[in-house]
Scaffold this active site. Sequence first.
Site, PDB file in Angstrom:
ATOM      1  N   TYR A 162      -9.512  -9.966  -8.124  1.00  0.00           N
ATOM      2  CA  TYR A 162      -8.522 -10.322  -9.327  1.00  0.00           C
ATOM      3  C   TYR A 162      -8.735 -11.586 -10.151  1.00  0.00           C
ATOM      4  O   TYR A 162      -8.073 -11.910 -10.937  1.00  0.00           O
ATOM      5  CB  TYR A 162      -7.247 -10.324  -8.864  1.00  0.00           C
ATOM      6  CG  TYR A 162      -6.583  -8.995  -8.327  1.00  0.00           C
ATOM      7  CD1 TYR A 162      -6.536  -7.859  -9.166  1.00  0.00           C
ATOM      8  CD2 TYR A 162      -6.548  -8.834  -6.852  1.00  0.00           C
ATOM      9  CE1 TYR A 162      -6.073  -6.829  -8.560  1.00  0.00           C
ATOM     10  CE2 TYR A 162      -6.071  -7.771  -6.090  1.00  0.00           C
ATOM     11  CZ  TYR A 162      -5.628  -6.572  -7.291  1.00  0.00           C
ATOM     12  OH  TYR A 162      -5.526  -5.491  -6.462  1.00  0.00           O
ATOM     13  N   ARG A 217       0.818  -1.017  -0.014  1.00  0.00           N
ATOM     14  CA  ARG A 217       0.015  -0.061  -0.095  1.00  0.00           C
ATOM     15  C   ARG A 217       1.065   1.185  -0.054  1.00  0.00           C
ATOM     16  O   ARG A 217       2.125   1.195   0.622  1.00  0.00           O
ATOM     17  CB  ARG A 217      -0.901  -0.044   1.103  1.00  0.00           C
ATOM     18  CG  ARG A 217      -1.780  -1.339   1.367  1.00  0.00           C
ATOM     19  CD  ARG A 217      -2.650  -1.150   2.515  1.00  0.00           C
ATOM     20  NE  ARG A 217      -3.569  -2.339   2.886  1.00  0.00           N
ATOM     21  CZ  ARG A 217      -3.232  -3.322   3.304  1.00  0.00           C
ATOM     22  NH1 ARG A 217      -1.938  -3.470   3.691  1.00  0.00           N
ATOM     23  NH2 ARG A 217      -4.024  -4.536   3.484  1.00  0.00           N
ATOM     24  N   HIS A 270      -3.894  -8.968   2.315  1.00  0.00           N
ATOM     25  CA  HIS A 270      -5.260  -8.865   2.723  1.00  0.00           C
ATOM     26  C   HIS A 270      -5.625 -10.017   3.892  1.00  0.00           C
ATOM     27  O   HIS A 270      -4.854 -11.324   3.650  1.00  0.00           O
ATOM     28  CB  HIS A 270      -5.891  -9.289   1.558  1.00  0.00           C
ATOM     29  CG  HIS A 270      -6.065  -8.327   0.373  1.00  0.00           C
ATOM     30  ND1 HIS A 270      -6.365  -8.794  -1.010  1.00  0.00           N
ATOM     31  CD2 HIS A 270      -5.830  -6.858   0.457  1.00  0.00           C
ATOM     32  CE1 HIS A 270      -6.260  -7.278  -1.728  1.00  0.00           C
ATOM     33  NE2 HIS A 270      -6.178  -6.296  -0.879  1.00  0.00           N
ATOM     34  N   ARG A 277      -0.328  -0.982  -7.497  1.00  0.00           N
ATOM     35  CA  ARG A 277      -0.647  -2.140  -6.685  1.00  0.00           C
ATOM     36  C   ARG A 277      -1.616  -3.012  -7.422  1.00  0.00           C
ATOM     37  O   ARG A 277      -1.236  -4.247  -7.327  1.00  0.00           O
ATOM     38  CB  ARG A 277      -1.382  -1.602  -5.266  1.00  0.00           C
ATOM     39  CG  ARG A 277      -1.766  -2.613  -4.347  1.00  0.00           C
ATOM     40  CD  ARG A 277      -2.134  -1.917  -2.958  1.00  0.00           C
ATOM     41  NE  ARG A 277      -3.021  -2.849  -2.088  1.00  0.00           N
ATOM     42  CZ  ARG A 277      -2.625  -3.708  -1.421  1.00  0.00           C
ATOM     43  NH1 ARG A 277      -1.337  -4.069  -1.279  1.00  0.00           N
ATOM     44  NH2 ARG A 277      -3.535  -4.293  -0.530  1.00  0.00           N
ATOM     45  N   LYS A 285      -2.045  -2.943   7.859  1.00  0.00           N
ATOM     46  CA  LYS A 285      -2.972  -2.728   8.673  1.00  0.00           C
ATOM     47  C   LYS A 285      -3.201  -3.340   9.776  1.00  0.00           C
ATOM     48  O   LYS A 285      -2.644  -4.445  10.079  1.00  0.00           O
ATOM     49  CB  LYS A 285      -4.405  -2.700   7.995  1.00  0.00           C
ATOM     50  CG  LYS A 285      -4.573  -1.792   6.700  1.00  0.00           C
ATOM     51  CD  LYS A 285      -5.892  -1.972   6.069  1.00  0.00           C
ATOM     52  CE  LYS A 285      -6.080  -1.009   5.038  1.00  0.00           C
ATOM     53  NZ  LYS A 285      -7.427  -1.163   4.448  1.00  0.00           N
ATOM     54  N   HIS A 311      -2.259   3.385  -6.289  1.00  0.00           N
ATOM     55  CA  HIS A 311      -3.013   2.176  -5.996  1.00  0.00           C
ATOM     56  C   HIS A 311      -3.221   1.355  -7.270  1.00  0.00           C
ATOM     57  O   HIS A 311      -3.453   0.262  -7.345  1.00  0.00           O
ATOM     58  CB  HIS A 311      -4.471   2.528  -5.602  1.00  0.00           C
ATOM     59  CG  HIS A 311      -5.068   1.428  -4.790  1.00  0.00           C
ATOM     60  ND1 HIS A 311      -4.788   0.995  -3.568  1.00  0.00           N
ATOM     61  CD2 HIS A 311      -6.383   0.963  -5.274  1.00  0.00           C
ATOM     62  CE1 HIS A 311      -5.737   0.074  -3.352  1.00  0.00           C
ATOM     63  NE2 HIS A 311      -6.745  -0.024  -3.936  1.00  0.00           N
TER      64      HIS A 311
END
Length: 292
Positions: free
Chosen positions: A268, A136, A259, A236, A160, A233
Amino acid sequence: MMTVERGAAKNTVEAYRRDLFDYLGFLAARGSRPETVDTVEIRQYFRELDRENAKPATVARRLSALRQFHRFLFAEGFAKDDPTSAIDAPKQIKPLPKLLSEEEVDTLLDGARAVDGEEGLRLTCLLELLYATGMRVSELVSLPWMAGARDEPFLMIRGKGGKERLVPISPPARAALAAYRPCRLAFSPAGRDLPFLFPSRAKEGHLTRQRFGQMLKELAIETGLEPGGVSPHVLRHAFATHLLNHGADLRVVQQMLGHSDISTTQIYTHVLDERLKALVAAHHPLAREPGS
């Protein structure tokens, strides 16, 4: 609670704050309080959003904020129940992410390498690392100095919720990092050795997401690409898509993107679908032309 227990990012907390202020304003106008509101009133709130032509993604985010808020009130004893439990989320059609082809990424990288001096070394390093790891943009710009202090074939990324993951970096990215390292302090405020790989005079102490986004737009214009289709992004997304195109497993891509849920990575799967069609067309006996 969102900050301390969930480890939510600052931008996530601010988004929830805005959503809840809007909701609480709606309740206040009706003389209601969140501790005693019922499902009927919450449905009225979402009907109001519908009349305002709110996008499905906005409605879904608002519902997520309200659910967590009311679950918190119920769990902490401020409310006798959770009135959001009977409300269904709106159906959303997830758009495919914007993509850059491998040739377009090469064009960007060639453009970065053509930039003279320290600015060019930094820009090349940023692009190579982003495309090599799919991290990110917030993870990239805030990388600690020690992340690039040794010539190793991997990076430790803090994502995160403070979760860490190890991702490999390509030889070109390692070379770009080694070339950038000696000029890193040129971007620090005078007399300060900040603990970031990409230090800056910004109040955060490191290059900001916004500034890096601007740098990419400027590079896109200089290389003849459409600036509206180039962002951190999008790179990414390019990383994930190109990995899958070359045979990577979806679970591997999930881990590298950071993720926590495979469902997030499944955006995807259109790449896997196309690859599967090509595989069947090339190898299934019934897909061959008669006589071939």
